[in-house]
Design a protein around this motif. Structure first.
Motif, PDB file in Angstrom:
ATOM      1  N   ILE A  56      13.382  15.175  48.821  1.00 40.42           N
ATOM      2  CA  ILE A  56      12.163  14.614  49.420  1.00 40.42           C
ATOM      3  C   ILE A  56      12.433  14.220  50.878  1.00 40.42           C
ATOM      4  O   ILE A  56      11.633  14.507  51.772  1.00 40.42           O
ATOM      5  N   LEU A  57      13.561  13.582  51.117  1.00 41.19           N
ATOM      6  CA  LEU A  57      13.929  13.201  52.484  1.00 41.19           C
ATOM      7  C   LEU A  57      14.093  14.436  53.371  1.00 41.19           C
ATOM      8  O   LEU A  57      13.610  14.472  54.506  1.00 41.19           O
ATOM      9  N   LEU A  58      14.736  15.474  52.837  1.00 40.77           N
ATOM     10  CA  LEU A  58      14.912  16.715  53.580  1.00 40.77           C
ATOM     11  C   LEU A  58      13.572  17.353  53.914  1.00 40.77           C
ATOM     12  O   LEU A  58      13.355  17.810  55.043  1.00 40.77           O
ATOM     13  N   GLY A  59      12.653  17.374  52.950  1.00 44.25           N
ATOM     14  CA  GLY A  59      11.326  17.929  53.196  1.00 44.25           C
ATOM     15  C   GLY A  59      10.581  17.168  54.276  1.00 44.25           C
ATOM     16  O   GLY A  59       9.906  17.761  55.123  1.00 44.25           O
ATOM     17  N   THR A  60      10.694  15.860  54.242  1.00 43.80           N
ATOM     18  CA  THR A  60      10.033  15.023  55.246  1.00 43.80           C
ATOM     19  C   THR A  60      10.582  15.289  56.638  1.00 43.80           C
ATOM     20  O   THR A  60       9.827  15.484  57.596  1.00 43.80           O
ATOM     21  N   ILE A  61      11.887  15.315  56.750  1.00 43.97           N
ATOM     22  CA  ILE A  61      12.521  15.557  58.054  1.00 43.97           C
ATOM     23  C   ILE A  61      12.177  16.953  58.571  1.00 43.97           C
ATOM     24  O   ILE A  61      11.847  17.130  59.743  1.00 43.97           O
ATOM     25  N   ALA A  62      12.223  17.948  57.690  1.00 48.26           N
ATOM     26  CA  ALA A  62      11.921  19.321  58.106  1.00 48.26           C
ATOM     27  C   ALA A  62      10.477  19.449  58.579  1.00 48.26           C
ATOM     28  O   ALA A  62      10.200  20.117  59.578  1.00 48.26           O
ATOM     29  N   ALA A  63       9.545  18.823  57.855  1.00 51.94           N
ATOM     30  CA  ALA A  63       8.134  18.916  58.233  1.00 51.94           C
ATOM     31  C   ALA A  63       7.866  18.228  59.563  1.00 51.94           C
ATOM     32  O   ALA A  63       7.151  18.762  60.414  1.00 51.94           O
ATOM     33  N   LYS A  64       8.442  17.050  59.740  1.00 59.62           N
ATOM     34  CA  LYS A  64       8.224  16.332  60.997  1.00 59.62           C
ATOM     35  C   LYS A  64       8.857  17.079  62.166  1.00 59.62           C
ATOM     36  O   LYS A  64       8.299  17.116  63.259  1.00 59.62           O
ATOM     37  N   THR A  65      10.012  17.664  61.941  1.00 60.43           N
ATOM     38  CA  THR A  65      10.679  18.417  62.996  1.00 60.43           C
ATOM     39  C   THR A  65       9.885  19.662  63.368  1.00 60.43           C
ATOM     40  O   THR A  65       9.748  19.993  64.546  1.00 60.43           O
ATOM     41  N   GLY A  66       9.355  20.338  62.353  1.00 67.35           N
ATOM     42  CA  GLY A  66       8.625  21.578  62.604  1.00 67.35           C
ATOM     43  C   GLY A  66       7.145  21.394  62.866  1.00 67.35           C
ATOM     44  O   GLY A  66       6.438  22.364  63.117  1.00 67.35           O
ATOM     45  N   GLY A  67       6.644  20.169  62.772  1.00 71.35           N
ATOM     46  CA  GLY A  67       5.240  19.914  63.014  1.00 71.35           C
ATOM     47  C   GLY A  67       4.336  20.407  61.891  1.00 71.35           C
ATOM     48  O   GLY A  67       3.184  20.755  62.118  1.00 71.35           O
ATOM     49  N   SER A  68       4.853  20.438  60.686  1.00 75.56           N
ATOM     50  CA  SER A  68       4.108  20.931  59.534  1.00 75.56           C
ATOM     51  C   SER A  68       3.541  19.777  58.720  1.00 75.56           C
ATOM     52  O   SER A  68       3.822  18.606  58.996  1.00 75.56           O
ATOM     53  N   ASP A  69       2.754  20.106  57.699  1.00 74.81           N
ATOM     54  CA  ASP A  69       2.202  19.114  56.793  1.00 74.81           C
ATOM     55  C   ASP A  69       3.329  18.556  55.913  1.00 74.81           C
ATOM     56  O   ASP A  69       4.011  19.313  55.220  1.00 74.81           O
ATOM     57  N   VAL A  70       3.530  17.257  55.951  1.00 79.05           N
ATOM     58  CA  VAL A  70       4.646  16.623  55.245  1.00 79.05           C
ATOM     59  C   VAL A  70       4.524  16.805  53.735  1.00 79.05           C
ATOM     60  O   VAL A  70       5.502  17.155  53.065  1.00 79.05           O
ATOM     61  N   LEU A  71       3.348  16.587  53.181  1.00 78.56           N
ATOM     62  CA  LEU A  71       3.179  16.683  51.731  1.00 78.56           C
ATOM     63  C   LEU A  71       3.489  18.088  51.227  1.00 78.56           C
ATOM     64  O   LEU A  71       4.186  18.251  50.218  1.00 78.56           O
ATOM     65  N   LYS A  72       3.018  19.108  51.935  1.00 77.10           N
ATOM     66  CA  LYS A  72       3.300  20.491  51.530  1.00 77.10           C
ATOM     67  C   LYS A  72       4.799  20.778  51.569  1.00 77.10           C
ATOM     68  O   LYS A  72       5.343  21.411  50.667  1.00 77.10           O
ATOM     69  N   ALA A  73       5.454  20.333  52.623  1.00 75.40           N
ATOM     70  CA  ALA A  73       6.891  20.580  52.761  1.00 75.40           C
ATOM     71  C   ALA A  73       7.675  19.874  51.665  1.00 75.40           C
ATOM     72  O   ALA A  73       8.577  20.459  51.062  1.00 75.40           O
ATOM     73  N   VAL A  74       7.314  18.632  51.397  1.00 75.15           N
ATOM     74  CA  VAL A  74       8.017  17.870  50.351  1.00 75.15           C
ATOM     75  C   VAL A  74       7.807  18.532  48.994  1.00 75.15           C
ATOM     76  O   VAL A  74       8.755  18.698  48.223  1.00 75.15           O
ATOM     77  N   MET A  75       6.580  18.922  48.703  1.00 72.34           N
ATOM     78  CA  MET A  75       6.297  19.568  47.416  1.00 72.34           C
ATOM     79  C   MET A  75       7.071  20.878  47.279  1.00 72.34           C
ATOM     80  O   MET A  75       7.660  21.156  46.239  1.00 72.34           O
TER      81      MET A  75
END
Length: 69
Positions: A24-43
């Motif tokens: 979950i932490l990795l998904g959050t960091i990746a989404a914020k870094t890439g400017g993507s939707d956080v919920l989609k990335a975490v899921m």
């Protein structure tokens, strides 16, 4: 850290739980870094990470590898 400090009995469950937390932490960091939707990335990362852990556990079961006891 979990492998070093957690009690032996619930080790497998604790490692799975902490793996999910860090996915979950990795998904959050990746989404914020890439400017993507956080919920989609975490899921996405959590789902596929769980699938990968399940396949790995299934292969271990198939070959009779049991590290839990």
């Amino acid at each position: 850290m979990v492998a070093l400090f957690a009690p032996v009995q619930p080790m497998v469950y604790l490692q799975y739980a902490f793996a999910l937390v860090f996915l979950i932490l990795l998904g959050t960091i990746a989404a914020k870094t890439g400017g993507s939707d956080v919920l989609k990335a975490v899921m996405r990362i959590t789902f596929w990470g769980t699938v990968a852990m399940g396949i790995t556990a299934g292969i271990g079961y198939l070959f009779g590898v049991n590290m839990a006891g």
